[in-house]
Every structure is written in structure tokens, then in C-alpha cells.
Design a protein around this motif. Structure first.
Motif, PDB file in Angstrom:
ATOM      1  N   CYS A  50     102.935  -5.819 100.534  1.00 54.05           N
ATOM      2  CA  CYS A  50     101.774  -5.714  99.645  1.00 54.05           C
ATOM      3  C   CYS A  50     101.305  -4.269  99.523  1.00 54.05           C
ATOM      4  CB  CYS A  50     100.641  -6.609 100.137  1.00 54.05           C
ATOM      5  SG  CYS A  50     101.009  -8.376  99.977  1.00 54.05           S
ATOM      6  N   LEU A  51     101.335  -3.541 100.622  1.00 58.11           N
ATOM      7  CA  LEU A  51     100.937  -2.140 100.559  1.00 58.11           C
ATOM      8  C   LEU A  51     101.886  -1.328  99.689  1.00 58.11           C
ATOM      9  CD1 LEU A  51      99.859  -1.468 104.266  1.00 58.11           C
ATOM     10  CD2 LEU A  51      98.374  -1.503 102.246  1.00 58.11           C
ATOM     11  N   ILE A  52     103.182  -1.584  99.802  1.00 59.27           N
ATOM     12  CA  ILE A  52     104.129  -0.826  98.974  1.00 59.27           C
ATOM     13  C   ILE A  52     104.011  -1.251  97.516  1.00 59.27           C
ATOM     14  CG2 ILE A  52     106.215  -2.284  98.989  1.00 59.27           C
ATOM     15  CD1 ILE A  52     106.057   1.508  99.671  1.00 59.27           C
ATOM     16  N   GLY A  53     103.611  -2.509  97.266  1.00 56.21           N
ATOM     17  CA  GLY A  53     103.365  -2.945  95.892  1.00 56.21           C
ATOM     18  C   GLY A  53     102.196  -2.201  95.275  1.00 56.21           C
ATOM     19  N   ILE A  54     101.113  -2.030  96.046  1.00 53.64           N
ATOM     20  CA  ILE A  54      99.959  -1.264  95.568  1.00 53.64           C
ATOM     21  C   ILE A  54     100.369   0.185  95.299  1.00 53.64           C
ATOM     22  CG2 ILE A  54      97.688  -0.380  96.222  1.00 53.64           C
ATOM     23  CD1 ILE A  54      97.335  -2.968  97.891  1.00 53.64           C
ATOM     24  N   ALA A  55     101.180   0.738  96.204  1.00 54.21           N
ATOM     25  CA  ALA A  55     101.646   2.123  96.028  1.00 54.21           C
ATOM     26  C   ALA A  55     102.438   2.264  94.728  1.00 54.21           C
ATOM     27  CB  ALA A  55     102.504   2.530  97.222  1.00 54.21           C
ATOM     28  N   GLU A  56     103.289   1.285  94.436  1.00 53.80           N
ATOM     29  CA  GLU A  56     104.068   1.331  93.199  1.00 53.80           C
ATOM     30  C   GLU A  56     103.179   1.320  91.972  1.00 53.80           C
ATOM     31  OE1 GLU A  56     108.041  -0.546  92.466  1.00 53.80           O
ATOM     32  OE2 GLU A  56     107.378  -1.781  94.140  1.00 53.80           O
ATOM     33  N   VAL A  57     102.182   0.440  91.958  1.00 56.51           N
ATOM     34  CA  VAL A  57     101.302   0.324  90.799  1.00 56.51           C
ATOM     35  C   VAL A  57     100.684   1.675  90.463  1.00 56.51           C
ATOM     36  CG1 VAL A  57      99.115  -0.622  89.963  1.00 56.51           C
ATOM     37  CG2 VAL A  57     100.773  -2.114  91.067  1.00 56.51           C
ATOM     38  N   PHE A  58     100.111   2.314  91.469  1.00 56.67           N
ATOM     39  CA  PHE A  58      99.420   3.565  91.211  1.00 56.67           C
ATOM     40  C   PHE A  58     100.392   4.709  90.943  1.00 56.67           C
ATOM     41  CE2 PHE A  58      96.002   1.223  93.277  1.00 56.67           C
ATOM     42  CZ  PHE A  58      94.923   1.580  92.489  1.00 56.67           C
ATOM     43  N   CYS A  59     101.437   4.808  91.748  1.00 57.18           N
ATOM     44  CA  CYS A  59     102.327   5.964  91.660  1.00 57.18           C
ATOM     45  C   CYS A  59     103.244   5.900  90.442  1.00 57.18           C
ATOM     46  CB  CYS A  59     103.154   6.083  92.937  1.00 57.18           C
ATOM     47  SG  CYS A  59     104.146   7.583  93.001  1.00 57.18           S
ATOM     48  N   ILE A  60     103.978   4.814  90.275  1.00 57.60           N
ATOM     49  CA  ILE A  60     104.991   4.762  89.227  1.00 57.60           C
ATOM     50  C   ILE A  60     104.370   4.650  87.846  1.00 57.60           C
ATOM     51  CG2 ILE A  60     107.078   3.607  88.440  1.00 57.60           C
ATOM     52  CD1 ILE A  60     107.278   4.988  91.170  1.00 57.60           C
ATOM     53  N   VAL A  61     103.342   3.806  87.696  1.00 62.27           N
ATOM     54  CA  VAL A  61     102.680   3.690  86.390  1.00 62.27           C
ATOM     55  C   VAL A  61     102.037   5.017  86.010  1.00 62.27           C
ATOM     56  CG1 VAL A  61     100.888   2.505  85.063  1.00 62.27           C
ATOM     57  CG2 VAL A  61     102.312   1.210  86.648  1.00 62.27           C
ATOM     58  N   GLY A  62     101.347   5.647  86.971  1.00 64.23           N
ATOM     59  CA  GLY A  62     100.742   6.952  86.696  1.00 64.23           C
ATOM     60  C   GLY A  62     101.784   7.992  86.338  1.00 64.23           C
ATOM     61  N   LEU A  63     102.951   7.945  87.002  1.00 68.87           N
ATOM     62  CA  LEU A  63     104.012   8.910  86.731  1.00 68.87           C
ATOM     63  C   LEU A  63     104.581   8.726  85.332  1.00 68.87           C
ATOM     64  CD1 LEU A  63     105.874  11.170  87.818  1.00 68.87           C
ATOM     65  CD2 LEU A  63     107.409   9.365  88.618  1.00 68.87           C
ATOM     66  N   LEU A  64     104.839   7.478  84.925  1.00 76.27           N
ATOM     67  CA  LEU A  64     105.385   7.222  83.593  1.00 76.27           C
ATOM     68  C   LEU A  64     104.440   7.725  82.507  1.00 76.27           C
ATOM     69  CD1 LEU A  64     106.857   3.619  84.054  1.00 76.27           C
ATOM     70  CD2 LEU A  64     108.145   5.743  83.734  1.00 76.27           C
ATOM     71  N   GLU A  65     103.154   7.435  82.670  1.00 78.82           N
ATOM     72  CA  GLU A  65     102.177   7.884  81.672  1.00 78.82           C
ATOM     73  C   GLU A  65     102.067   9.401  81.672  1.00 78.82           C
ATOM     74  OE1 GLU A  65      97.443   7.266  80.607  1.00 78.82           O
ATOM     75  OE2 GLU A  65      98.471   5.826  81.916  1.00 78.82           O
ATOM     76  N   PHE A  66     102.061  10.000  82.848  1.00 77.62           N
ATOM     77  CA  PHE A  66     101.983  11.454  82.980  1.00 77.62           C
ATOM     78  C   PHE A  66     103.160  12.134  82.271  1.00 77.62           C
ATOM     79  CE2 PHE A  66     103.536  15.121  85.446  1.00 77.62           C
ATOM     80  CZ  PHE A  66     102.473  15.989  85.305  1.00 77.62           C
ATOM     81  N   LEU A  67     104.371  11.651  82.514  1.00 79.95           N
ATOM     82  CA  LEU A  67     105.553  12.277  81.930  1.00 79.95           C
ATOM     83  C   LEU A  67     105.582  12.113  80.422  1.00 79.95           C
ATOM     84  CD1 LEU A  67     108.223  11.270  84.594  1.00 79.95           C
ATOM     85  CD2 LEU A  67     107.264  13.544  84.204  1.00 79.95           C
ATOM     86  N   TYR A  68     105.148  10.945  79.929  1.00 78.20           N
ATOM     87  CA  TYR A  68     105.167  10.745  78.476  1.00 78.20           C
ATOM     88  C   TYR A  68     104.166  11.670  77.788  1.00 78.20           C
ATOM     89  CZ  TYR A  68     105.062   8.614  73.873  1.00 78.20           C
ATOM     90  OH  TYR A  68     105.131   8.410  72.514  1.00 78.20           O
ATOM     91  N   GLU A  69     102.985  11.813  78.354  1.00 77.13           N
ATOM     92  CA  GLU A  69     101.960  12.653  77.741  1.00 77.13           C
ATOM     93  C   GLU A  69     102.320  14.136  77.815  1.00 77.13           C
ATOM     94  OE1 GLU A  69      97.914  12.141  78.786  1.00 77.13           O
ATOM     95  OE2 GLU A  69      98.045   9.963  78.878  1.00 77.13           O
ATOM     96  N   GLU A  70     102.892  14.557  78.934  1.00 74.13           N
ATOM     97  CA  GLU A  70     103.100  15.977  79.166  1.00 74.13           C
ATOM     98  C   GLU A  70     104.417  16.504  78.616  1.00 74.13           C
ATOM     99  OE1 GLU A  70     100.703  18.098  80.801  1.00 74.13           O
ATOM    100  OE2 GLU A  70      99.589  16.307  80.205  1.00 74.13           O
ATOM    101  N   ALA A  71     105.408  15.642  78.401  1.00 78.58           N
ATOM    102  CA  ALA A  71     106.719  16.097  77.949  1.00 78.58           C
ATOM    103  C   ALA A  71     106.637  16.646  76.529  1.00 78.58           C
ATOM    104  CB  ALA A  71     107.726  14.952  78.009  1.00 78.58           C
ATOM    105  N   PRO A  72     107.502  17.595  76.169  1.00 77.06           N
ATOM    106  CA  PRO A  72     107.542  18.093  74.786  1.00 77.06           C
ATOM    107  C   PRO A  72     107.848  16.959  73.805  1.00 77.06           C
ATOM    108  CG  PRO A  72     108.830  19.501  76.247  1.00 77.06           C
ATOM    109  CD  PRO A  72     108.474  18.278  77.041  1.00 77.06           C
ATOM    110  N   ASP A  73     107.404  17.137  72.556  1.00 75.72           N
ATOM    111  CA  ASP A  73     107.556  16.085  71.552  1.00 75.72           C
ATOM    112  C   ASP A  73     108.998  15.615  71.407  1.00 75.72           C
ATOM    113  OD1 ASP A  73     104.894  16.430  71.079  1.00 75.72           O
ATOM    114  OD2 ASP A  73     105.180  17.758  69.360  1.00 75.72           O
ATOM    115  N   ALA A  74     109.930  16.548  71.345  1.00 71.54           N
ATOM    116  CA  ALA A  74     111.337  16.213  71.100  1.00 71.54           C
ATOM    117  C   ALA A  74     112.098  15.948  72.386  1.00 71.54           C
ATOM    118  CB  ALA A  74     112.015  17.343  70.314  1.00 71.54           C
ATOM    119  N   MET A  75     111.376  15.814  73.519  1.00 75.00           N
ATOM    120  CA  MET A  75     112.028  15.563  74.804  1.00 75.00           C
ATOM    121  C   MET A  75     111.332  14.442  75.573  1.00 75.00           C
ATOM    122  SD  MET A  75     112.932  19.377  76.234  1.00 75.00           S
ATOM    123  CE  MET A  75     113.983  20.527  75.347  1.00 75.00           C
ATOM    124  N   LYS A  76     110.708  13.500  74.865  1.00 66.80           N
ATOM    125  CA  LYS A  76     109.981  12.422  75.533  1.00 66.80           C
ATOM    126  C   LYS A  76     110.902  11.580  76.409  1.00 66.80           C
ATOM    127  CE  LYS A  76     105.881  13.088  73.652  1.00 66.80           C
ATOM    128  NZ  LYS A  76     104.757  13.591  74.449  1.00 66.80           N
TER     129      LYS A  76
END
Length: 637
Positions: A516-542
Motif C-alpha cells: 500500500c505504501l508503494i502504491g501511494i508512492a506511485e500515485v504521487f511520483c509517477i503521475v506527477g512525473l508524467l504531467e511534469f514531462l508533458y508540460e515542460e517538454a518542447p512542443d515538437a518533443m512531447k
């Protein structure tokens, strides 16, 4: 360099200066050289920072979509969710069942089976950069998904045949539990293992093409000019990971049940059937999708910047030959599918690639002179690297859990009342915790955290990643504490040599805490990472930006294999009969020491993340430049 090079807008027809003033030819020559700096695109996102460049969505034929209300949005996103759910179902179905299949059917030792599956998972994730490259450079995200889902389906079909036809597996006669324990079952022939590895890696190759594109393609379905864009995007990535979780839960329950009741062939066949159905659903949604035009080879653009910067490494910004930082005229960049990117002060050495000198001539080659936008693309890619790199340890922990915790559960009682759960069902509990957390995220976490952070969405992406990494430390530390207790209990009650015999009085559900603890870690870390990379990546390199997350996951799998190999080689002494930490007999090994090692690595990694996050600057909002002859931007030397 104590001077400041001031670059005037060409619309003013003025003089461009850098230290010493000089005139630059005619107006037509100035426009041809594109010697002005960056102009505003006027297409900022609703984030209050960052931008997506104002690229116009197109249909599948590459034509601009005039009426966005008839395409995209949540309806299109749900077609994409179905594809991701099936892909994750197949991925987790293979990861949790393949170790057992190799051990019980192909008669491979647990340790080599675990490493083989870890390598398969690592290659399938690390090679996601290839899928991201093809999507951003040539095919676009839709066609990359379409091609690689078909490859994925072919690989799953091959795995199903391996489990169904006797010719692909060794003889199972006289291979009972004792024979497995003693390693006396007939070993798989070399060609049988070659076939299994081949179809596995075909499956992994298919997954590599899909993974970096699905989240980006889904996010493309939302209108960046909408005032609710940030809210939609935030919810999309949570729902996206929810579809990942549902796929994992099905893999850990329904697929395991099918395997027990109907055999390995039916289990792997169900994964192939689900993938085929999801492909059909994905293609049915084709008229609804919004597309982004591929911007040409991003690797070529990166190489051009590096070569151009190296060529001009000795040139000075205060030189009398300095004209300015090169950018094409107008609002659009020279890169298809990308808006212009404002200049930043990071990685000043790379600015040499955009340093325009008199000697460059009227039509310089891009291997000698690059645009500011092209240089900033490379800067962004470099600045992003440390953040996903700090999630590699988390991926290594997740990989270890997928294999080691199954071995732990084998030695324990998995009954719930009169119902006995198969040990391969145990990884479902992180999925259930993820499902619960995502369900309560907006109603519970966001309002509570908003009181402390003041952030409208509860926490920024980097804060969420940090929370996930911190919780993962608690998870692996608990795993170490409990494993020591489990091992001592086994020795005390006479189970030291009976490592595949469950202990009736020790419940496997103590493992739920770490799950359960690793599940909570995944929710915060991986979801936050995916959103972070999509927003920050260059337009033609999403897609390449999204591939960073998959690459980190793949490197985590490889890291788990490397750690296991090192631990086996440096711990224990076969000549003296001393088992290694990762002995096949878990009761004589020291899995708890391995978990403490992972805890120490996680703590070090978390400290590194805190430093990198504190230094990271989010992409600033595009600066509007007033279009009059007095407008200028300064380049500090």
C-alpha cells in the motif's frame, strides 16, 4: 565579457549592436538572415506559466481542424484509455506470471527467471525512446501507436503459442514439487528458450512504441486555449494512471484466476484477446482524435546544435563579427509543430550554436547556425534529465517487489477466511491502493494539501514527485523490518529448508503495508512525473519527454538486475556452504539486507532529488514583445 549585446527588432529597421555598433546591409538581407530575436506567439496556456507553442491541431490527413468541438476532449481520451488499460494488463500479466511460467514450466531457477523478466521489462521501457523519436520525428503519435500495438499483439500471440503447444516446452513428466525443489526436472532446450525470449522481446518492442505516445496523445485531445485546460490536463493524467491501475488489477486477479482454472495458454491468450479488442476500440475512435504534426527528427536538431556550438566554441559574444542570436522572422518557429521558445540563460555554451557571425553568410547551414528555438529545445531536454533520473531507484524497488515479494508470499498463509489467494495475486494490493488514492485525490488530498501549500491543485508536480519518493522510503524500510521478522519466524518454527511450504500461522497480508505504501508512492511520483514531462517538454518533443519516464523505469529494471547480480557475487560463500542474500531458499537468504540496501539508496536518491528540484526553474510564460521600432531584448554577456 562586460558588454551587453542588444538585438533590435527588424521591424524598426534599426542597427544591431554588440559592443561596437555596425550596420547590417539592406532590409531584405536582414529579413533573410532572421537577425531579430524572438517574437510573441500569443498562445500561452492557462497554467500561468509554460506554453505549448500555439500549434494548431490537425486531423488524420494533416489538415487543420476548424471546429474543435467535434473532436478531442474526454470522449476521445476514453478511447485512448482503453488502449493503455489493455497494454498495462498485458505488461503486468507477463511480468508477474512469466517468472512462475519459467520456473514451473520451463524449469528455470527462480533467480535466473527473475533476472530474465527484469531484463525484458527494462528493455521494453528503456527502448521507449525509440517510440518517442519515431512519433515526434516522422509518424506522429497516432500512427506510432497503431503500428506498435499490432506488433505487441503479434508478440502476445507468440507467447500464447509457447504456453499452448507442447513442442515449445520441456517434458513435464515426473516433475513434481520435490523435483522442482531439487532442480531435477528436464531443462528447456536452447531453441525453446530462444523462441520464448524472441516472442517476449517482440512484445517488449511493441510496448516500447506505445508507452511514450499514449499519455501524450491523450493530452493532445484538450484545447490548450481553454481556461479549464490546466484542470483538464491534471485530471487526465490522474485518470490515465487510473486506467493503468485497472489494467494491473485485472492482470493480478482475473488473469491469475484464468491461469489456475484453465492453464497458462488460456491466461496468456486472454492478454492477447484484450490487446486485440483494445486495438479495435482505438481504431474506432479515429474520427474523434486531434493530431499534432511531427516536427522532423529531434535527434538531428540536437546533433546540429551540438555541432554548431562546438564549431563556434572560440567565438565571443562581444566580438566585432557578432550580429546577434539567430531566429527566423515571424511568429512561427522553423520547426514544424512548434512555437518559438524564449531565450534562457542556462547552458550558455550552447548559445554559441545560435551565434550569428558575419562569416556565416546569407544562407548558413543548420550544422553551423541554429535558431534560438532549436537551441532552447536542447537546453530543455538537458534540464529535464535529473528529475526522471531521480525516479530510477523507485522503479528498481517496484521491480524487486514484483519478484521478491512473490517469493516471500510463497512461504506464508494467503487465506482470507476460507478463500485462498494465489501468491501471484499479491501484487494486486498496490493496484487497489492506487485505485483508492486516485479516487480520493480530488475530494481529500487536494483540499487538505492546499491549506499547507497554497497551491491551487494541492501540490506542484515536483512536490508530488518528492512526496512519492519519501513514501517509497517508508515502504522499503518496512519491507526490511518485516522480512527479518518473517525469516526469524521460519527458522524458529522449523521451516528453514522448506522454503516453498507456506507457514499456516503467518499471514501474507502483513505484506500489504509495504504494498500500500508503494502504491501511494506511485500515485504521487509517477503521475506527477508524467504531467511534469508533458508540460515542460518542447512542443515538437512531447513524446520524447514522456519517454524519459519510461526510460527511467527501464533503467530501474536494469538497476534491479545489476544490484541482484552484485549481491549474489559478493555475498555468501558456496565453498563454505554460506548462502548469498538472494539464495533460492529465501529462509536461509537475507532478503532483509537487500531491502535495507535499497532503503539506503532511496534516502540518498531523495536527497539528490531535493537538490535538483530546488534548482529547477519551470518554463516561464512566453514574453510578449511589443511590435514597435523601440522594442528590443538584451543578451547579457
Amino acid at each position: 565579457m562586460g558588454t551587453r549585446g542588444e538585438i533590435k527588432s527588424p521591424e524598426g529597421g534599426g542597427v544591431i549592436t554588440s559592443g561596437n555598433s555596425f550596420s547590417v546591409g539592406s532590409t531584405s538581407e536582414r529579413k533573410k538572415l532572421g537577425i531579430h530575436f524572438i517574437e510573441s506567439d500569443d498562445r500561452r496556456t492557462a497554467f500561468g506559466r509554460g506554453y505549448t507553442g500555439g500549434t494548431t491541431p490537425v486531423n488524420i490527413r494533416g489538415k487543420p481542424i476548424t471546429d474543435l468541438s467535434k473532436t478531442g476532449g474526454w470522449i476521445a481520451a476514453f478511447f485512448i484509455f482503453g488502449n493503455e488499460m489493455a497494454e498495462r494488463m498485458a505488461y503486468f500479466g507477463l511480468s508477474v506470471n512469466m517468472v512462475a511460467f519459467m520456473f514451473y514450466v520451463m524449469h528455470r531457477p527462480f533467480s535466473s527467471s527473475s533476472n530474465a523478466v527484469n531484463n525484458f521489462l527494462g528493455i521494453s521501457q528503456a527502448s521507449s525512446v525509440l517510440g518517442g523519436f519515431l512519433a515526434d520525428a516522422y509518424l506522429g503519435r497516432y500512427w506510432t501507436i497503431a503500428i506498435f500495438t499490432t506488433i505487441y499483439l503479434l508478440g502476445l500471440t507468440g507467447v500464447t503459442l509457447c504456453a499452448t503447444l507442447d513442442v515449445f516446452t520441456p517434458n513435464q513428466d515426473h516433475c513434481d514439487q520435490l523435483a522442482l525443489l531439487l532442480g531435477s526436472c528436464e531443462a528447456a532446450k536452447p531453441w525453446q528458450m530462444i523462441y520464448l525470449y524472441t516472442v517476449l522481446y517482440i512484445t517488449g518492442f511493441g510496448a516500447a512504441g506505445i508507452r511514450p505516445c499514449v499519455s501524450s496523445f491523450g493530452a493532445d485531445q484538450f484545447d490548450e486555449k481553454s481556461k479549464d485546460y490546466k484542470t483538464h490536463l491534471d485530471r487526465f493524467f490522474n485518470f490515465f494512471y487510473l486506467s493503468v491501475t485497472v489494467g494491473a488489477i485485472i492482470a493480478f486477479t482475473a488473469v491469475v484466476y484464468i491461469q489456475i482454472k484453465h492453464g497458462w495458454g488460456a491466461a496468456f491468450g486472454s492478454l492477447a484477446a484484450a490487446m486485440g479488442l483494445s486495438n479495435l476500440v482505438f481504431f474506432l475512435g479515429t474520427p474523434m482524435y486531434r493530431h499534432r504534426l511531427p516536427g522532423g527528427s529531434p535527434l538531428t536538431r540536437v546533433a546540429q546544435v551540438l555541432v554548431a556550438a562546438f564549431r563556434k566554441r572560440n567565438a565571443a559574444f562581444s566580438s566585432g563579427d557578432f550580429i546577434g542570436l539567430y531566429e527566423v522572422p515571424g511568429k512561427q518557429s522553423a520547426i514544424k509543430g512548434s512555437g518559438k521558445i524564449v531565450h534562457t540563460e542556462d547552458f550558455r555554451l550552447l548559445d554559441k550554436a545560435a551565434l550569428q557571425l558575419k562569416e556565416d553568410g546569407a544562407e548558413p547551414t543548420p550544422w553551423r547556425l541554429c535558431t534560438v528555438t532549436q537551441v532552447e529545445e536542447v537546453k530543455i531536454l538537458l534540464k529535464l534529465i535529473p528529475i526522471p533520473a531521480c525516479t530510477i531507484i523507485l522503479s528498481a524497488v517496484l521491480t524487486e517487489y514484483l519478484t521478491l515479494s512473490v517469493q516471500q508470499a510463497i512461504t506464508m498463509n494467503t487465506h482470507i477466511g476460507h478463500l485462498k489467494l494465489p501468491v501471484t495475486c499479491m501484487p494486486v494490493f498496490p493496484g487497489l491502493s492506487i485505485f483508492l488514492i486516485l479516487s480520493l485525490y480530488y475530494s481529500t488530498f487536494v483540499p487538505l494539501s492546499r491549506r499547507f501549500t497554497g497551491h491551487p491543485h494541492g501540490a506542484s508536480q515536483l512536490q508530488r514527485i518528492g512526496i512519492g519518493l519519501a513514501v517509497s522510503i517508508l515502504s522499503v524500510a518496512w519491507a526490511a523490518i518485516f522480512e527479518k521478522y518473517r525469516r526469524n519466524y521460519a527458522i524458529k518454527h522449523g521451516y528453514e529448508v522448506m522454503f516453498i511450504t507456506p507457514m499456516p500461522n503467518l499471514s501474507a497480508y502483513w505484506l500489504l503495508i509495504q504494498y500500500c505504501l508503494i502504491g501511494i508512492a506511485e500515485v504521487f511520483c509517477i503521475v506527477g512525473l508524467l504531467e511534469f514531462l508533458y508540460e515542460e517538454a518542447p512542443d515538437a518533443m512531447k513524446s520524447i519527454g514522456s519517454a524519459y519516464a519510461a526510460l527511467a523505469g527501464g533503467l530501474g529494471c536494469f538497476m534491479a538486475s545489476i544490484i541482484n547480480s552484485i549481491v549474489k557475487s559478493v555475498t555468501g560463500n558456496p565453498e563454505k556452504g554460506e548462502p548469498s542474500w538472494l539464495s533460492q531458499n529465501i529462509n536461509s537468504g537475507r532478503f532483509d539486507y537487500l531491502y535495507w540496501l535499497l532503503t539506503a539508496l532511496s534516502v540518498i536518491n531523495f536527497c539528490i532529488f531535493l537538490y535538483c528540484a530546488s534548482k529547477y526553474k519551470y518554463r516561464v510564460a512566453q514574453v510578449e514583445i511589443k511590435k514597435n521600432k523601440n522594442t528590443s531584448l538584451s543578451y547579457p554577456s
